[in-house]
Design an enzyme around this catalytic site. Structure first.
Site, PDB file in Angstrom:
ATOM      1  N   LYS A 188       1.737  -5.404 -37.347  1.00  0.00           N
ATOM      2  CA  LYS A 188       2.347  -4.057 -37.444  1.00  0.00           C
ATOM      3  C   LYS A 188       3.063  -3.922 -38.868  1.00  0.00           C
ATOM      4  CE  LYS A 188       3.610  -1.887 -33.247  1.00  0.00           C
ATOM      5  NZ  LYS A 188       4.598  -1.327 -32.371  1.00  0.00           N
ATOM      6  N   LYS A 229      -8.943  -2.051 -30.173  1.00  0.00           N
ATOM      7  CA  LYS A 229      -8.263  -1.662 -29.268  1.00  0.00           C
ATOM      8  C   LYS A 229      -8.204  -0.324 -29.332  1.00  0.00           C
ATOM      9  CE  LYS A 229      -3.869  -2.389 -29.217  1.00  0.00           C
ATOM     10  NZ  LYS A 229      -2.434  -2.589 -28.990  1.00  0.00           N
ATOM     11  N   LYS A 236      -2.829   4.382 -30.726  1.00  0.00           N
ATOM     12  CA  LYS A 236      -2.346   5.595 -30.988  1.00  0.00           C
ATOM     13  C   LYS A 236      -2.425   6.007 -32.431  1.00  0.00           C
ATOM     14  CE  LYS A 236       1.461   5.510 -27.680  1.00  0.00           C
ATOM     15  NZ  LYS A 236       3.035   5.276 -27.395  1.00  0.00           N
TER      16      LYS A 236
HETATM   17  P1  AMP Z   1       2.851   1.464 -26.259  1.00  0.00           P
HETATM   18  O1  AMP Z   1       2.375   2.878 -26.316  1.00  0.00           O
HETATM   19  O2  AMP Z   1       2.632   0.479 -27.322  1.00  0.00           O
HETATM   20  O3  AMP Z   1       4.317   1.654 -25.764  1.00  0.00           O
HETATM   21  O4  AMP Z   1       2.007   0.934 -25.115  1.00  0.00           O
HETATM   22  C1  AMP Z   1       2.511   1.083 -23.502  1.00  0.00           C
HETATM   23  C2  AMP Z   1       1.774   0.697 -22.490  1.00  0.00           C
HETATM   24  O5  AMP Z   1       0.376   0.952 -22.468  1.00  0.00           O
HETATM   25  C3  AMP Z   1       1.853  -1.003 -22.884  1.00  0.00           C
HETATM   26  O6  AMP Z   1       1.962  -1.443 -21.201  1.00  0.00           O
HETATM   27  C4  AMP Z   1       0.813  -1.386 -23.317  1.00  0.00           C
HETATM   28  O7  AMP Z   1       0.293  -2.498 -23.084  1.00  0.00           O
HETATM   29  C5  AMP Z   1      -0.374  -0.201 -22.682  1.00  0.00           C
HETATM   30  N1  AMP Z   1      -1.596  -0.176 -23.702  1.00  0.00           N
HETATM   31  C6  AMP Z   1      -1.503   0.370 -24.990  1.00  0.00           C
HETATM   32  N2  AMP Z   1      -2.717   0.590 -25.486  1.00  0.00           N
HETATM   33  C7  AMP Z   1      -3.681   0.104 -24.312  1.00  0.00           C
HETATM   34  C8  AMP Z   1      -5.095  -0.315 -24.320  1.00  0.00           C
HETATM   35  N3  AMP Z   1      -5.961   0.086 -25.430  1.00  0.00           N
HETATM   36  N4  AMP Z   1      -5.577  -0.709 -23.426  1.00  0.00           N
HETATM   37  C9  AMP Z   1      -4.733  -0.977 -22.114  1.00  0.00           C
HETATM   38  N5  AMP Z   1      -3.355  -0.861 -22.285  1.00  0.00           N
HETATM   39  C10 AMP Z   1      -2.822  -0.594 -23.245  1.00  0.00           C
END
Ligand code: AMP
Ligand code: TRP
Length: 344
Positions: A114, A206, A209
């Site tokens: 990041k 991956k 967002k």
């Molecule tokens: P975040 O939006 O970064 O707060 O992520 C929220 C949740 O979504 C966390 O538990 C991440 O590990 C999960 N997550 C984010 N991107 C992915 C992905 N591409 N595949 C599976 N889980 C994800």
């Protein structure tokens, strides 16, 4: 003293909630509700470790809350709230800033990703981010944390912090009547066919967002036509789907779509291949589109319904924060006693 099982997880309100967030996290939050006490948190203080436009942040906090509720999290039986409304998160994070070591944080791969090349210009908050995450979990002495694969290293750090706190203050923990350990060592729950959902445009990246291409992800706000278009355009290879998992070796796009199907259908990859082995992608993609629309359209509609009444979302968040605060204050009081601070 045994610590009862308690689930905690958080999602950042940074926009573009996508299928990876849903399958890797939110869908699993819903499943855990039947057998555990759960706290699900919109981690707004994590979001501001990088720049957020204030009006968008406010909207995104409500949007993640709406996604939780629309997916089926019950805010009466469990606690749904946003992090900044419970002061204990910041307070305990500071204490953990003094427990965690620079060397531990220097190893965090997500910070390196990041912060990019210009590390000198990253916020101090971005560097200390995993300490705040440990505080989120341990403020409730949570024992189980459902997350996607990308959070594994952060969870290990949370365990290290809990362990060091328990060791450093062992004598005081015992004197205060908490026995051998105050904090549990939280366990990651990383399981199922979609712990790492990949980009629809590149099976080695991956789903994220922040990917500039909207075609790379299915957003929870996408309508049926958009979902269909994105799946149709998803990258694949020329071969049909294999009949067994070994045949997915070296075929990341095929593996990804099979994993997505399995997670949406509530089955596993071998089950999907038993059904679709030998199918062309054109056919499999049609089945995947139908399934994705069937599962996501009701969530999408419910999210819109909640978002049409932001005051109701805010009420749910305030109620969740009130209930979370009771638990948080209990932990913070004990932490202060253990460390040698004087409580109010
Ligand atoms: P975040 O939006 O970064 O707060 O992520 C929220 C949740 O979504 C966390 O538990 C991440 O590990 C999960 N997550 C984010 N991107 C992915 C992905 N591409 N595949 C599976 N889980 C994800
Ligand atoms: N760091 C997590 C992510 O980016 C979000 C998060 C913050 C979290 N605090 C947490 C997840 C506590 C689980 C438990 O996905």
């Amino acid at each position: 003293m045994t610590i009862p099982s308690r689930v905690f997880s958080g999602v950042q309100p940074t926009g573009n909630l996508h299928l990876g967030n849903y399958l890797g996290a939110i869908q699993r939050f819903v499943a855990l509700q039947d057998e555990h006490d759960c706290l699900y948190c919109v981690v707004d203080l994590h979001a501001i470790t990088v720049w957020q436009e204030p009006a968008e942040l406010r909207h995104n906090i409500r949007e993640v809350t709406a996604a939780f509720l629309a997916a089926g999290i019950d805010p009466k039986k469990h606690i749904v709230f946003n992090q900044s409304q419970v002061a204990g998160h910041s307070e305990l994070a500071w204490i953990f800033n003094c427990v965690a070591r620079m060397g531990w944080l220097n190893r965090m791969t997500q910070f390196k990703e990041k912060a990019g090349k210009n590390r000198e210009n990253a916020s101090v908050g971005l560097f200390a981010y995993p300490n705040l995450m440990a505080a989120d979990i341990l403020l409730y002495r949570a024992t189980h944390v459902p997350v996607g694969e990308d959070q594994k290293q952060h969870l290990e750090l949370s365990r290290d912090i809990a362990q060091k706190f328990n060791n450093d203050f062992a004598a005081s923990i015992a004197e205060n009547g908490f026995g051998e350990m105050f904090f549990p060592l939280p366990e990651p729950l990383i399981a199922g066919p979609a712990t790492r959902v990949m980009s629809l445009r590149d099976g080695k990246a991956k789903m994220s967002k922040s990917d500039p291409s909207d075609l790379s992800r299915i957003n929870l706000t996408d309508d049926a036509d958009t979902i269909a278009q994105k799946i149709r355009k998803a990258r694949t290879d020329p071969d049909p789907l294999p009949a067994v998992s070994d045949g997915l070796e070296g075929r990341p796009e095929a593996a990804n779509l099979a994993g997505i199907y399995a997670a949406l259908a509530g089955t596993d990859v071998p089950g999907v291949l038993a059904e679709f082995g030998g199918s062309q992608f054109s056919d499999f993609k049609k089945a995947l589109t139908d399934l994705a629309v069937e599962k996501l359209a009701p969530i999408n509609a419910e999210m819109r319904r909640y978002l049409a009444d932001p005051a109701e979302i805010d009420r749910i968040l305030a109620d969740g924060a009130d209930r979370a605060s009771v638990l948080a204050e209990e932990t913070m009081g004990a932490v202060k006693d253990i460390i040698g601070l004087i409580r109010h």
